[in-house]
Design a protein around this motif. Structure first.
Motif, PDB file in Angstrom:
ATOM      1  N   GLU A  32       0.801  -1.223   0.000  1.00  0.00           N
ATOM      2  CA  GLU A  32       0.000   0.000   0.000  1.00  0.00           C
ATOM      3  C   GLU A  32       0.836   1.277   0.000  1.00  0.00           C
ATOM      4  O   GLU A  32       0.298   2.365   0.150  1.00  0.00           O
ATOM      5  CB  GLU A  32      -0.959   0.003   1.198  1.00  0.00           C
ATOM      6  CG  GLU A  32      -0.252  -0.124   2.528  1.00  0.00           C
ATOM      7  CD  GLU A  32      -1.231  -0.266   3.683  1.00  0.00           C
ATOM      8  OE1 GLU A  32      -0.801  -0.141   4.832  1.00  0.00           O
ATOM      9  OE2 GLU A  32      -2.420  -0.494   3.426  1.00  0.00           O
TER      10      GLU A  32
ATOM     11  N   ARG B 126       2.077   4.251   7.192  1.00  0.00           N
ATOM     12  CA  ARG B 126       1.606   5.365   8.020  1.00  0.00           C
ATOM     13  C   ARG B 126       2.153   5.276   9.437  1.00  0.00           C
ATOM     14  O   ARG B 126       1.474   5.625  10.408  1.00  0.00           O
ATOM     15  CB  ARG B 126       0.085   5.453   8.035  1.00  0.00           C
ATOM     16  CG  ARG B 126      -0.542   5.704   6.681  1.00  0.00           C
ATOM     17  CD  ARG B 126      -1.999   6.087   6.804  1.00  0.00           C
ATOM     18  NE  ARG B 126      -2.613   6.342   5.521  1.00  0.00           N
ATOM     19  CZ  ARG B 126      -3.804   6.914   5.367  1.00  0.00           C
ATOM     20  NH1 ARG B 126      -4.491   7.286   6.435  1.00  0.00           N
ATOM     21  NH2 ARG B 126      -4.306   7.119   4.168  1.00  0.00           N
TER      22      ARG B 126
ATOM     23  N   ASP C 114      -7.644   9.419  15.211  1.00  0.00           N
ATOM     24  CA  ASP C 114      -6.755   9.880  14.153  1.00  0.00           C
ATOM     25  C   ASP C 114      -5.385   9.215  14.195  1.00  0.00           C
ATOM     26  O   ASP C 114      -4.720   9.081  13.165  1.00  0.00           O
ATOM     27  CB  ASP C 114      -6.563  11.397  14.245  1.00  0.00           C
ATOM     28  CG  ASP C 114      -7.826  12.172  13.911  1.00  0.00           C
ATOM     29  OD1 ASP C 114      -8.683  11.619  13.195  1.00  0.00           O
ATOM     30  OD2 ASP C 114      -7.954  13.310  14.378  1.00  0.00           O
TER      31      ASP C 114
ATOM     32  N   ILE D 205      -4.000   7.144  11.505  1.00  0.00           N
ATOM     33  CA  ILE D 205      -5.251   6.609  10.955  1.00  0.00           C
ATOM     34  C   ILE D 205      -5.895   7.609  10.012  1.00  0.00           C
ATOM     35  O   ILE D 205      -6.366   7.259   8.923  1.00  0.00           O
ATOM     36  CB  ILE D 205      -6.233   6.264  12.095  1.00  0.00           C
ATOM     37  CG1 ILE D 205      -5.591   5.289  13.084  1.00  0.00           C
ATOM     38  CG2 ILE D 205      -7.527   5.677  11.520  1.00  0.00           C
ATOM     39  CD1 ILE D 205      -6.390   5.107  14.354  1.00  0.00           C
ATOM     40  N   SER D 206      -5.947   8.858  10.400  1.00  0.00           N
ATOM     41  CA  SER D 206      -6.652   9.909   9.665  1.00  0.00           C
ATOM     42  C   SER D 206      -5.958  10.229   8.347  1.00  0.00           C
ATOM     43  O   SER D 206      -4.754  10.480   8.311  1.00  0.00           O
ATOM     44  CB  SER D 206      -6.722  11.172  10.528  1.00  0.00           C
ATOM     45  OG  SER D 206      -6.987  12.320   9.758  1.00  0.00           O
ATOM     46  N   ASP D 207      -6.735  10.241   7.254  1.00  0.00           N
ATOM     47  CA  ASP D 207      -6.186  10.629   5.954  1.00  0.00           C
ATOM     48  C   ASP D 207      -5.689  12.067   5.974  1.00  0.00           C
ATOM     49  O   ASP D 207      -4.636  12.382   5.396  1.00  0.00           O
ATOM     50  CB  ASP D 207      -7.249  10.469   4.862  1.00  0.00           C
ATOM     51  CG  ASP D 207      -7.625   9.023   4.597  1.00  0.00           C
ATOM     52  OD1 ASP D 207      -6.847   8.122   4.986  1.00  0.00           O
ATOM     53  OD2 ASP D 207      -8.691   8.790   4.007  1.00  0.00           O
ATOM     54  N   ASP D 208      -6.434  12.954   6.639  1.00  0.00           N
ATOM     55  CA  ASP D 208      -6.055  14.365   6.688  1.00  0.00           C
ATOM     56  C   ASP D 208      -4.759  14.546   7.457  1.00  0.00           C
ATOM     57  O   ASP D 208      -3.861  15.279   7.018  1.00  0.00           O
ATOM     58  CB  ASP D 208      -7.177  15.169   7.340  1.00  0.00           C
ATOM     59  CG  ASP D 208      -6.844  16.656   7.435  1.00  0.00           C
ATOM     60  OD1 ASP D 208      -6.679  17.296   6.383  1.00  0.00           O
ATOM     61  OD2 ASP D 208      -6.748  17.170   8.569  1.00  0.00           O
TER      62      ASP D 208
ATOM     63  N   TRP E 127      -2.422  12.300   7.954  1.00  0.00           N
ATOM     64  CA  TRP E 127      -1.333  11.685   7.194  1.00  0.00           C
ATOM     65  C   TRP E 127      -0.876  12.598   6.062  1.00  0.00           C
ATOM     66  O   TRP E 127       0.323  12.712   5.803  1.00  0.00           O
ATOM     67  CB  TRP E 127      -1.766  10.337   6.645  1.00  0.00           C
ATOM     68  CG  TRP E 127      -0.704   9.661   5.830  1.00  0.00           C
ATOM     69  CD1 TRP E 127      -0.738   9.358   4.504  1.00  0.00           C
ATOM     70  CD2 TRP E 127       0.575   9.226   6.299  1.00  0.00           C
ATOM     71  NE1 TRP E 127       0.424   8.761   4.116  1.00  0.00           N
ATOM     72  CE2 TRP E 127       1.253   8.670   5.195  1.00  0.00           C
ATOM     73  CE3 TRP E 127       1.217   9.261   7.537  1.00  0.00           C
ATOM     74  CZ2 TRP E 127       2.547   8.152   5.299  1.00  0.00           C
ATOM     75  CZ3 TRP E 127       2.499   8.738   7.640  1.00  0.00           C
ATOM     76  CH2 TRP E 127       3.146   8.195   6.531  1.00  0.00           C
ATOM     77  N   ALA E 128      -1.810  13.259   5.399  1.00  0.00           N
ATOM     78  CA  ALA E 128      -1.435  14.199   4.337  1.00  0.00           C
ATOM     79  C   ALA E 128      -0.578  15.324   4.899  1.00  0.00           C
ATOM     80  O   ALA E 128       0.380  15.778   4.252  1.00  0.00           O
ATOM     81  CB  ALA E 128      -2.691  14.763   3.672  1.00  0.00           C
ATOM     82  N   LYS E 129      -0.864  15.782   6.113  1.00  0.00           N
ATOM     83  CA  LYS E 129      -0.075  16.844   6.742  1.00  0.00           C
ATOM     84  C   LYS E 129       1.310  16.338   7.134  1.00  0.00           C
ATOM     85  O   LYS E 129       2.284  17.091   7.089  1.00  0.00           O
ATOM     86  CB  LYS E 129      -0.813  17.394   7.961  1.00  0.00           C
ATOM     87  CG  LYS E 129      -2.079  18.166   7.608  1.00  0.00           C
ATOM     88  CD  LYS E 129      -2.797  18.664   8.850  1.00  0.00           C
ATOM     89  CE  LYS E 129      -4.049  19.448   8.469  1.00  0.00           C
ATOM     90  NZ  LYS E 129      -4.775  19.922   9.662  1.00  0.00           N
TER      91      LYS E 129
END
Length: 213
Positions: free
Chosen positions: A15, A19, A70, A98-101, A103-105
């Protein structure tokens, strides 16, 4: 109280990323950017107390506990002698995002490290022979394409950057004006990005050049 850059964005075969992020939370016997110094004994006590209180996590000290929503702590340990990645005697925490937001940060560099908040008793100390110094090294790899930069940074006596920047890679470079992370720049791919960089090493001497008066 202390901030150190995230050292690992661990990859997975299927994947892309696990993360998982890891970094020293506290490093012994070296002033942090607030001028605080922690003994190995105090660092161990912080590590154990954090476990006793259940590994609470918030973002930017907003007092909102987001563990298991998160992010959650998946590893925490005191670094033993001979560790190839972390500074001996430091407290390291590994977290699963866990949180996509969130992780993007982390990937973008907006979320760049750990900081611990605690009520504790501080004792005054006197530093001797602290002075500005120049550090040279290599940035952490870009998480997408793996490119790095050489860097030079002039630091004050408690490791805050005074000036600095990176060499050119893929047609771009980055200024260094803040602790642990470069400014954003756009490379050949057209993606704006930053790099994390290390100014503290296991022997506190690797990569140092002459002192700057």
């Amino acid at each position: 109280m202390s901030t150190n850059p995230l050292k690992f964005l661990v990859r997975a075969d299927e994947e892309g990323f696990e993360r998982l992020v890891m970094a020293e939370v506290m490093v012994p016997d070296i002033p942090n950017v607030y001028g605080d110094v922690y003994t190995r004994e105090a660092i161990r006590d912080f590590c154990h107390e954090y476990a006793r209180q259940g590994y609470g996590v918030d973002v930017n000290h907003d007092q909102l506990d987001v563990r298991d929503v998160d992010v959650y702590v998946c590893e925490t340990f005191i670094v033993r002698p001979g560790d190839p990645d972390f500074i001996e005697g430091s407290w390291v925490v590994g977290m699963k995002i866990i949180s996509d937001d969130l992780w993007a940060k982390v990937l973008s560099g907006e979320i760049n490290g750990y900081s611990i908040e605690a009520l504790c008793e501080m004792q005054p100390v006197v530093f001797q022979n602290l002075r500005n110094r120049q550090i040279v090294g290599v940035t952490e790899p870009d998480p997408y394409d793996g490119h790095t930069h050489t860097f030079t940074a002039v630091l004050d006596s408690i490791n805050r950057p005074i000036a600095g920047g990176t060499g050119v890679t893929n047609g771009h470079s980055h200024r260094i004006v803040s602790h642990t992370v470069t400014e954003f720049a756009t490379g050949l791919t057209g993606k704006s990005h930053s790099h994390r960089y290390q100014v503290i090493t296991a022997d506190n001497g690797e990569g140092e050049t002459d002192d700057i008066d």
